[in-house]
Design an enzyme around this catalytic site. Structure first.
Site, PDB file in Angstrom:
ATOM      1  N   LYS A 148      56.231   3.558  -7.462  1.00  0.00           N
ATOM      2  CA  LYS A 148      57.033   3.369  -5.993  1.00  0.00           C
ATOM      3  C   LYS A 148      58.121   4.445  -5.784  1.00  0.00           C
ATOM      4  O   LYS A 148      58.253   5.143  -6.586  1.00  0.00           O
ATOM      5  CB  LYS A 148      57.826   1.899  -6.343  1.00  0.00           C
ATOM      6  CG  LYS A 148      58.955   1.856  -7.309  1.00  0.00           C
ATOM      7  CD  LYS A 148      59.900   0.784  -7.041  1.00  0.00           C
ATOM      8  CE  LYS A 148      60.804   0.860  -5.983  1.00  0.00           C
ATOM      9  NZ  LYS A 148      62.284   1.166  -6.680  1.00  0.00           N
ATOM     10  N   ASP A 177      54.395  -2.174 -10.221  1.00  0.00           N
ATOM     11  CA  ASP A 177      56.029  -2.520  -9.863  1.00  0.00           C
ATOM     12  C   ASP A 177      56.433  -2.934 -11.133  1.00  0.00           C
ATOM     13  O   ASP A 177      55.969  -3.962 -11.813  1.00  0.00           O
ATOM     14  CB  ASP A 177      55.765  -3.768  -9.000  1.00  0.00           C
ATOM     15  CG  ASP A 177      57.027  -4.252  -8.587  1.00  0.00           C
ATOM     16  OD1 ASP A 177      57.825  -4.792  -9.451  1.00  0.00           O
ATOM     17  OD2 ASP A 177      57.339  -4.732  -7.476  1.00  0.00           O
ATOM     18  N   HIS A 178      57.487  -2.502 -12.156  1.00  0.00           N
ATOM     19  CA  HIS A 178      57.607  -2.506 -13.419  1.00  0.00           C
ATOM     20  C   HIS A 178      58.074  -3.999 -13.565  1.00  0.00           C
ATOM     21  O   HIS A 178      58.220  -4.440 -14.828  1.00  0.00           O
ATOM     22  CB  HIS A 178      58.712  -1.463 -13.781  1.00  0.00           C
ATOM     23  CG  HIS A 178      60.209  -1.424 -13.442  1.00  0.00           C
ATOM     24  ND1 HIS A 178      60.590  -1.020 -12.340  1.00  0.00           N
ATOM     25  CD2 HIS A 178      61.223  -1.965 -14.436  1.00  0.00           C
ATOM     26  CE1 HIS A 178      61.831  -1.394 -12.259  1.00  0.00           C
ATOM     27  NE2 HIS A 178      62.165  -1.872 -13.301  1.00  0.00           N
ATOM     28  N   LYS A 182      57.673  -7.020 -16.990  1.00  0.00           N
ATOM     29  CA  LYS A 182      58.711  -7.679 -17.991  1.00  0.00           C
ATOM     30  C   LYS A 182      58.449  -8.862 -18.520  1.00  0.00           C
ATOM     31  O   LYS A 182      57.670  -9.774 -17.697  1.00  0.00           O
ATOM     32  CB  LYS A 182      59.929  -8.030 -17.102  1.00  0.00           C
ATOM     33  CG  LYS A 182      60.731  -6.542 -16.544  1.00  0.00           C
ATOM     34  CD  LYS A 182      62.280  -7.065 -15.870  1.00  0.00           C
ATOM     35  CE  LYS A 182      62.722  -5.779 -15.108  1.00  0.00           C
ATOM     36  NZ  LYS A 182      63.529  -5.079 -16.075  1.00  0.00           N
ATOM     37  N   HIS A 240      60.247  -5.410  -6.137  1.00  0.00           N
ATOM     38  CA  HIS A 240      60.526  -6.451  -7.036  1.00  0.00           C
ATOM     39  C   HIS A 240      60.852  -7.680  -6.822  1.00  0.00           C
ATOM     40  O   HIS A 240      60.622  -8.698  -7.375  1.00  0.00           O
ATOM     41  CB  HIS A 240      61.920  -5.870  -7.747  1.00  0.00           C
ATOM     42  CG  HIS A 240      61.451  -4.313  -8.169  1.00  0.00           C
ATOM     43  ND1 HIS A 240      60.501  -3.830  -8.729  1.00  0.00           N
ATOM     44  CD2 HIS A 240      62.469  -3.127  -8.280  1.00  0.00           C
ATOM     45  CE1 HIS A 240      60.557  -2.524  -8.953  1.00  0.00           C
ATOM     46  NE2 HIS A 240      61.853  -2.256  -8.699  1.00  0.00           N
TER      47      HIS A 240
END
Ligand code: BG6
Length: 505
Positions: A148, A177-178, A182, A240
């Site tokens: 991103k 998109d980290h 998660k 996010h």
């Protein structure tokens, strides 16, 4: 078990911060946990001149982000897998030598190209790779990971998708998109669709509103130059927070497959009710932090940060209210907020259930919020908390709120992988479930674009200052409407079970 083929991971932007902080540590952890194939290599690519040895020293031996979870021998063996190639990334003529280098490494024809570069280089890198045949899958798979920001607005996102698709096919493109990587974010799917107690309540009949917060204590740190051209809406909300909202609100996928799950996320983005100019004025609040003293230390205001214009009108805080126009969520407001320089670092989702239809008991006064709440804590103190009513022991029938909580830290011997670790492994294995699909990124921009345009053109929309270390502009509380007079956001603490006044920040 999915297949992990021999491959080379090529990182563009190899001398940058992300590579050192996240990518190399993630690969190293995968290596230590034996997730990598027998033959693999990492090839760092950027302009700075390093020999292989110098680069290994920088990203391994002297890298303070590398966890000490392997023996010295292991680290030395891993180090051998790291190589470096200096080149001018923006020069299409330099890609022939890159191709030769990949051939010399003699690992396999499977390559991942990770673009950890400024977005201005995405087009030239993907075009140049394609020009020298490095997107061609005849001799092995080729995948490209795009960091991103994916576009600056709807128009640029559409252009970028179009450009990428002229050099690589959609299944080869991994938009990272980290947040999706998660562990606690992935657990949203399990919470919702592997339990029979939550999903029957997960709709407009039982849920009053949904709240999502992603707060950070840090300011813009050394990234003022990037951030000032971006702001919280582009940096956090467009990607996010909307991805979190999609996982909270999407319909059950027909199967736990890449396409089924991505289709549902996409459908959710398509159901976001477009914000009218009036909604934007009323229901989207932006703020910018100002200098303040936090725990005795004076921190600079946003406009005093390095790389930021002294007259900047870039937002470091956004709170907004919106609706999802579908059968399940009709009439249920969603509130999301994010900000830098907040009192504590926390990301969480709060499901507020409806009050009981008839109030039989007197509630204990002084309780912050008196209805059932399910709090899904993404970070820190990862876990889940259910708040429900209980009789205060003793005379009468007085009611108070109590907590039932689960914390990841209570799981014995459980290794929780970092987001980048999970996402890189998924890409190596060809699984794009936790990556954003092109059409979904466009749909998210479609929703956000009118807000950005209104901010540029409508002088009536205010930018509020908020002192660093506070929860942002006070009027964000007015967004939250409800059955009680004093309803506000949950003001979370570092520990999942606490909120409000009694707080460790
Ligand atoms: C990044 C943003 O994508 O996410 C940063 O660019 C932000 O500004 C970061 O700090 C937050 O990520 P995390 O994982 O620390 O919540």
């Amino acid at each position: 078990m999915k297949q992990t083929d021999n491959h080379i991971l090529v990182i563009f932007g190899a001398s940058g911060d992300l590579t050192e902080r996240k990518l190399i540590p993630a690969i190293y952890n995968l290596y230590c946990r034996s997730f990598l194939p027998e033959k693999f290599a990492v090839l760092g690519v950027s302009r700075t001149k390093f020999t292989d040895e110098e680069y290994r020293k920088k990203v391994i031996l002297e890298n303070k982000h590398l966890k000490d979870n392997g023996s010295a021998d292991k680290q030395a063996a891993f180090s051998e897998k790291i190589h470096y190639h200096a080149m001018e990334t923006s020069d299409p003529n330099a890609y022939g030598s890159l191709k030769d280098r990949l051939t010399q490494l003699d690992i396999s024809g499977n390559y991942i190209f990770y673009l950890s570069t400024p977005p201005s280089l995405y087009e030239v890198v993907s075009r140049s790779l394609s020009n020298v045949g490095l997107s061609n899958e005849e001799d092995g798979w080729k995948r490209i990971i795009i960091e991103k920001p994916f576009g600056y607005d709807l128009k640029t996102a559409l252009e970028l998708n179009k450009q990428l698709l002229s050099y690589f096919a959609e299944p080869q493109i991994y938009r990272i998109d980290h947040y999706l990587g998660k562990e606690t974010v992935q657990n949203l799917l399990i919470t919702r669709f592997a339990n029979s107690i939550f999903e029957p309540l997960w709709n407009r009949n039982f849920i009053h509103h949904v709240e999502i917060t992603a707060a950070e204590t840090v300011g813009v740190e050394k990234r003022g130059g990037y951030y000032d051209g971006s702001g919280a809406m582009r940096d956090m909300i467009q990607n996010h927070l909307l991805q979190l909202a999609a996982l909270v609100a999407m319909e059950p996928p027909v199967q736990a497959t890449e396409s089924a799950i991505r289709n549902e996320r996409m459908k959710l983005f398509q159901s976001l009710r477009p914000l009218s100019p009036e909604d934007i004025e009323k229901n989207v609040i932006r703020g910018q932090y100002t200098s303040a003293t936090i725990h005795g230390e004076t921190v600079p205001g946003y406009r005093e940060e390095e790389g930021v214009s002294p007259e900047s009108r870039t937002e470091t805080y956004v709170a907004m209210k919106f609706f999802i126009d579908n059968w399940r969520w009709s009439g249920v407001p969603f509130y999301i907020r994010t900000g830098k320089r907040m009192p504590t670092r926390v990301t969480e989702i709060v499901i507020h259930f409806n009050p009981t239809p008839h109030h039989l008991f007197v509630k204990n006064t002084g309780v912050m919020n008196q209805d059932n709440m399910l709090i899904i804590r993404i970070q820190p103190d990862e876990g889940m908390l259910l708040k429900f009513a209980m009789k205060i022991p003793g005379e009468g029938l007085r009611v108070t709120d109590v907590d039932m909580d689960f914390h990841y830290k209570d799981l014995a011997d459980t290794y929780i992988p970092e987001a980048y670790e999970r996402l890189l492994l998924d890409c190596i294995q060809g699984d794009a479930t936790l990556y954003a699909r092109g059409d979904a990124v466009e749909a998210a921009w479609q929703f956000i674009d009118p807000i950005l345009k209104a901010w540029e053109t409508n002088p009536n929309i205010k930018m509020y200052g908020y002192p660093a270390g506070t929860w942002g502009p006070e009027n964000a509380d007015d967004l939250v409407e409800g059955k009680h007079k004093n309803i506000t956001w949950r003001y979370p603490c570092k520990n999942l079970s606490n909120d409000g006044i009694y707080c460790e920040l």
